[in-house]
Design an enzyme around this catalytic site. Structure first.
Site, PDB file in Angstrom:
ATOM      1  N   HIS A  25       0.811  -1.271  -0.127  1.00 46.69           N
ATOM      2  CA  HIS A  25       0.080   0.026  -0.051  1.00 46.69           C
ATOM      3  C   HIS A  25       0.878   1.153   0.014  1.00 46.69           C
ATOM      4  CE1 HIS A  25      -4.302  -1.123   0.453  1.00 46.69           C
ATOM      5  NE2 HIS A  25      -3.745  -2.194   0.827  1.00 46.69           N
ATOM      6  N   LYS A  73      -7.181  13.782   4.840  1.00 42.49           N
ATOM      7  CA  LYS A  73      -6.313  12.715   5.110  1.00 42.49           C
ATOM      8  C   LYS A  73      -5.509  12.770   6.083  1.00 42.49           C
ATOM      9  CE  LYS A  73      -5.590  13.560   0.733  1.00 42.49           C
ATOM     10  NZ  LYS A  73      -5.442  12.501  -0.195  1.00 42.49           N
ATOM     11  N   ARG A  74      -4.692  11.678   6.119  1.00 48.07           N
ATOM     12  CA  ARG A  74      -3.764  11.842   7.335  1.00 48.07           C
ATOM     13  C   ARG A  74      -2.729  12.992   6.992  1.00 48.07           C
ATOM     14  NH1 ARG A  74      -0.045   8.383   7.211  1.00 48.07           N
ATOM     15  NH2 ARG A  74      -0.551   7.308   5.362  1.00 48.07           N
ATOM     16  N   LYS A 112       1.801  14.248   1.524  1.00 43.00           N
ATOM     17  CA  LYS A 112       0.540  14.694   1.120  1.00 43.00           C
ATOM     18  C   LYS A 112       0.286  16.082   1.018  1.00 43.00           C
ATOM     19  CE  LYS A 112      -1.604  10.576   3.389  1.00 43.00           C
ATOM     20  NZ  LYS A 112      -2.406   9.828   2.205  1.00 43.00           N
ATOM     21  N   THR A 133      -8.076   7.021  -1.531  1.00 39.60           N
ATOM     22  CA  THR A 133      -9.469   6.739  -1.589  1.00 39.60           C
ATOM     23  C   THR A 133     -10.441   7.830  -1.374  1.00 39.60           C
ATOM     24  OG1 THR A 133      -9.596   5.729   0.674  1.00 39.60           O
ATOM     25  CG2 THR A 133      -9.466   4.230  -1.161  1.00 39.60           C
TER      26      THR A 133
END
Length: 802
Positions: free
Chosen positions: A356, A543-544, A549, A651
């Site tokens: 992942h 998101k995290r 990111k 996702t």
């Protein structure tokens, strides 16, 4: 479907009965919590009945069962999803109305089952729904963490962590099965004996910890297929009465406490030795209990393990459960008497692995000394796997340095990802781009030797939850336009394409989005005390919190916009509301600084009358599944801005897309496939591609050059240094001198993309056209499709015939 067999009056009688028998209250005395638990118990009984019927059919048809191992299952709330999938939402709503109870209030009684950090755990939860809906026999396995992912409390913008006590409200969904408990052994030493040609292994002086299973049922849509999630809780039955009677009460309790800490908290921090040790304990506890359970179930049904690979698919969701490989070998060798070669054949045909992430820290490496001490027999088996693998590679003429890179044990380190690739019959990434990166870099040595193992299965979401349940206004519009086929076949959403230029439909779409924004604005005012304009653009990044990111790229662009508005107060500007939601790992100091920077920047902007009618910044505290279900339907811009080549899939990008948000992002992860689906005109792309990132890394990336050559960047970073009393010096310093994820290299292009988004939004019909195209093309990102891909290309599983 079950809804045909239950009337509102029957449902009301069932509720009253549960209230009386389980809680000793009559309806007028019952609280909303009593009603929530009563309905959950009713649904649990229904699902258990359906599960028994379903599994009996699977066994009679000799269907292969999928066992999905993951350290995280981010289930969120179950009540609304279960009612929807069983077709009982209307029935239960009317039953409660007859008791003067609102179902919306009952939904709010349920805590989020936060047994995961983010996308990995939510994917696993979505997959249980997809497996059940399509009638694949399946069980998920994880740990019954007493405390899920922490509750986030922002104190002066700084993230503090509070325990997430989900069990008091969540355990109503769980059915304990102490009769199926197993023992997991740690520490001690191994004694081996050969007698009459038989090899026996004894694990002596071991610490035995009991694993007690708790089962949660997950109904598929239509209610016939049901998945089971088995969660293991750690328990110690040993108690030293001699110590206790001698007055040493704390020491007497210590052994129990040390055993049960294994399933106390989701993911301890591993930036210290104790945390690393506990994480290894958690991972082995999960896989040992699970593999023992799978083998026992198989032997009960079939009486032999010779047919194990034909009837069992064990799937390792990321690197955390890879110890399942040596654990299955241990059971086959030590308890079932198989030879090494026969055991290895069973293991390698039964186990598959999904990777992942390309992040090195997530590929799970352990120091040999700790590993061998804690898991002595497992270490012996891994040593033998490694020895045989290296010998096989030498025989094939593989270069020694390549073999060293591929080895499971090398330089005093045990490498779990290498073990997964060596033993798994399939290795897959979770988007087309990610799977290519695995072949080209992360596992390139293995790909050269066994290319046939490598596959791709792009992630998917439970679209019934993230569209039909979360966004009923949009779902009902779609039902009116194209019928209900999309509920079970998301590809049918493509039928919306014929309405992409229908002005009436686009106006209805805009009206639905506006209503969702108004609801979200009310939530923000209640929870954040910030008044936001529902007519402004809702630009969302959730998101995290991780540097790759690049939430800080978003933040410094907001700062740049703020400074520009201050300098140009009368300029035309499309109002924007930037919404963030993210938790940082407790020990990730720099990520916590980014959170605090966003919060403090937001406070400055939101309280500045010169700009706060045009610009707002909201940081949603304690972002979780139930908040996402409110937020995502309201979003208009979906920020997917990771550095190209770092995000495996994502996702949230799929959830935003199916709710009509337009992606503003890099060509990273599944954004590549979203771009393929919607075309150039219905996505807002910016930034370097993966190959351009790699080329810049190869040349030598120097962020100082961007700082020196851009007045805008220089002003932003200097402002961060100067105007926040030095509090965010680390962020400024990192951007200027390190910038590992190339924020400054992509900044200019990102800023232009933001301006383009505002320009596109100024034309409502065009924007809503883009929105509808995204919804219409989102079907390929359904978890149902992902499950079919896994079943057909990896598991070789077929649905139960019902």
């Amino acid at each position: 479907m079950i809804k045909k067999a239950l009337t509102p009056s029957e449902a009301r009688d069932m509720i009253v009965s549960k209230l009386s028998h389980n809680f000793g209250v009559i309806p007028t005395e019952a609280t909303d919590e009593h009603y929530y638990k009563a309905i959950a118990l009713i649904l649990r009984d229904m699902m258990s009945h359906e599960y028994a019927t379903f599994t009996n059919a699977a066994e009679s048809q000799n269907k292969k069962t999928v066992y999905y191992l993951c350290m995280e299952f981010l289930m969120g709330r179950s009540l609304k999803n279960t009612l929807y999938n069983l077709g009982l939402t209307d029935v239960m709503t009317k039953a409660l109305q007859g008791l003067n109870i609102k179902i919306e209030n009952i939904y709010e009684q349920e805590p989020d089952a936060g047994l995961g950090n983010g996308g990995l755990g939510r994917l696993a939860a979505c997959f249980l729904d997809g497996l059940a809906t399509q009638d694949y026999p399946a069980m998920g396995y994880s740990l019954r963490y007493e405390f899920g992912i922490f509750r986030q409390k922002l104190v002066d913008g700084w993230q503090t962590e509070l325990p997430d006590r989900w069990l008091p409200g969540g355990q109503v969904w769980l059915q304990s099965h102490p009769e199926n408990s197993v023992k997991v052994l740690f520490d001690g030493r191994i004694e081996e004996n050969w007698a009459d040609g038989y090899h026996s292994v004894n694990h002596v002086d071991a610490t035995a910890i009991e694993a007690v299973p708790y089962d949660m049922m997950v109904a598929g849509y239509g209610g016939k297929g049901v998945s089971r999630l088995r969660l293991w809780a750690a328990k110690s039955n040993d108690f030293d009465m001699k110590l206790f009677n001698g007055g040493e009460y704390i020491r007497a309790m210590e052994q129990n406490a040390m055993a049960e800490v294994i399933t106390k908290v989701l993911y301890p921090e591993d930036n210290h030795a104790e945390g690393k040790s506990l994480r290894l304990n958690q991972q082995y506890f999960l896989v040992s209990a699970t593999i023992q359970d799978i083998v026992r179930r198989h032997l009960r049904i079939y009486g032999t393990l010779d047919n194990f690979p034909e009837l069992v698919a064990i799937h390792l969701n990321d690197t955390h459960p890879v110890l399942a490989i040596p654990e299955l070998m241990r059971i086959l060798l030590d308890e079932c008497g198989y030879s090494w070669d026969s055991a290895w054949d069973i293991v390698t045909r039964s186990i598959a692995y999904t990777n992942h992430t390309v992040m090195a820290e997530a590929l799970e490496c352990w120091q040999v000394d700790m590993f061998a001490r804690k898991l002595p027999r497992i270490y012996q088996i891994i040593e033998e796997i490694n020895k045989r693998f290296c010998a096989e590679m030498h025989e094939k003429g593989i270069d020694g340095s390549q073999i060293a890179r591929m080895a499971v044990i090398n330089d005093g380190i045990v490498k779990m990802a290498n073990l997964a690739v060596i033993a798994g019959h399939s290795v897959n990434g979770v988007s087309k781009l990610h799977s290519e990166i695995l072949k080209e870099s992360v596992f390139s040595d293995f790909y050269k030797v066994t290319p046939e193992k490598f596959k791709n299965v792009t992630n998917g979401i439970a679209h019934r939850r993230w569209l039909n349940q979360s966004n009923p206004g949009l779902s009902n519009l779609i039902l009116d336009l194209i019928g209900d086929k999309f509920i079970t076949d998301a590809s049918a959403l493509q039928g919306l394409m014929k309405y992409k230029d229908d002005e009436s439909v686009l106006k209805q779409l805009a009206k639905i989005k506006k209503a969702n924004k108004v609801k979200m604005a009310e939530y923000i005012q209640t929870n954040n005390g910030i008044i936001v304009d529902p007519d402004s653009i809702f630009d969302v990044q959730v998101k995290r919190l991780h540097e790759y990111k690049r939430q800080h790229l978003n933040a410094i662009n907001i700062l740049s916009t703020y400074l520009w508005l201050k300098a140009n107060p009368n300029a035309e500007f499309t109002p924007k509301t930037y919404i963030f939601g993210a938790k940082a790992a407790p020990g990730y100091y720099f990520a916590k600084q980014i959170i605090q920077f966003i919060v403090e920047l937001g406070n400055r902007i939101n309280n500045d009358p010169d700009v706060n009618k045009k610009l707002k910044v909201v940081y949603l505290e304690d972002y979780r599944v139930s908040v996402a279900e409110k937020l995502i339907p309201s979003a208009e811009i979906s920020e997917q801005i990771s550095l190209a080549g770092t995000e495996a899939s994502g996702t949230s990008n799929m959830k935003f897309m199916i709710n009509g948000a337009v992606t503003l992002g890099t060509l990273d992860g599944a954004n590549v496939e979203i771009h393929e689906s919607v075309g150039d005109d219905n996505i807002i792309l910016f930034g370097m591609t993966t190959s351009e990132v790699n080329a810049l890394k190869h040349r030598g990336y120097n962020p100082q050059e961007y700082y020196n050559n851009s007045r805008e960047i220089m002003d932003i970073i200097n402002y961060i240094e100067r105007e926040f009393s030095g509090k965010f010096h680390d962020i400024a310093e990192s951007l200027r001198n390190k910038d590992p994820y190339m924020v400054l290299a992509d900044f200019s292009d990102y800023s232009i993309a933001q301006q383009n988004a505002s320009a596109l939004y100024a034309d409502p019909m065009h924007w809503n056209h883009m929105s509808l195209v995204n919804i219409a093309q989102a079907g390929r990102f359904a978890a149902d499709r992902s499950i079919r891909d896994y079943a057909n290309t990896i598991w070789e599983a077929t649905p139960v015939e019902l």
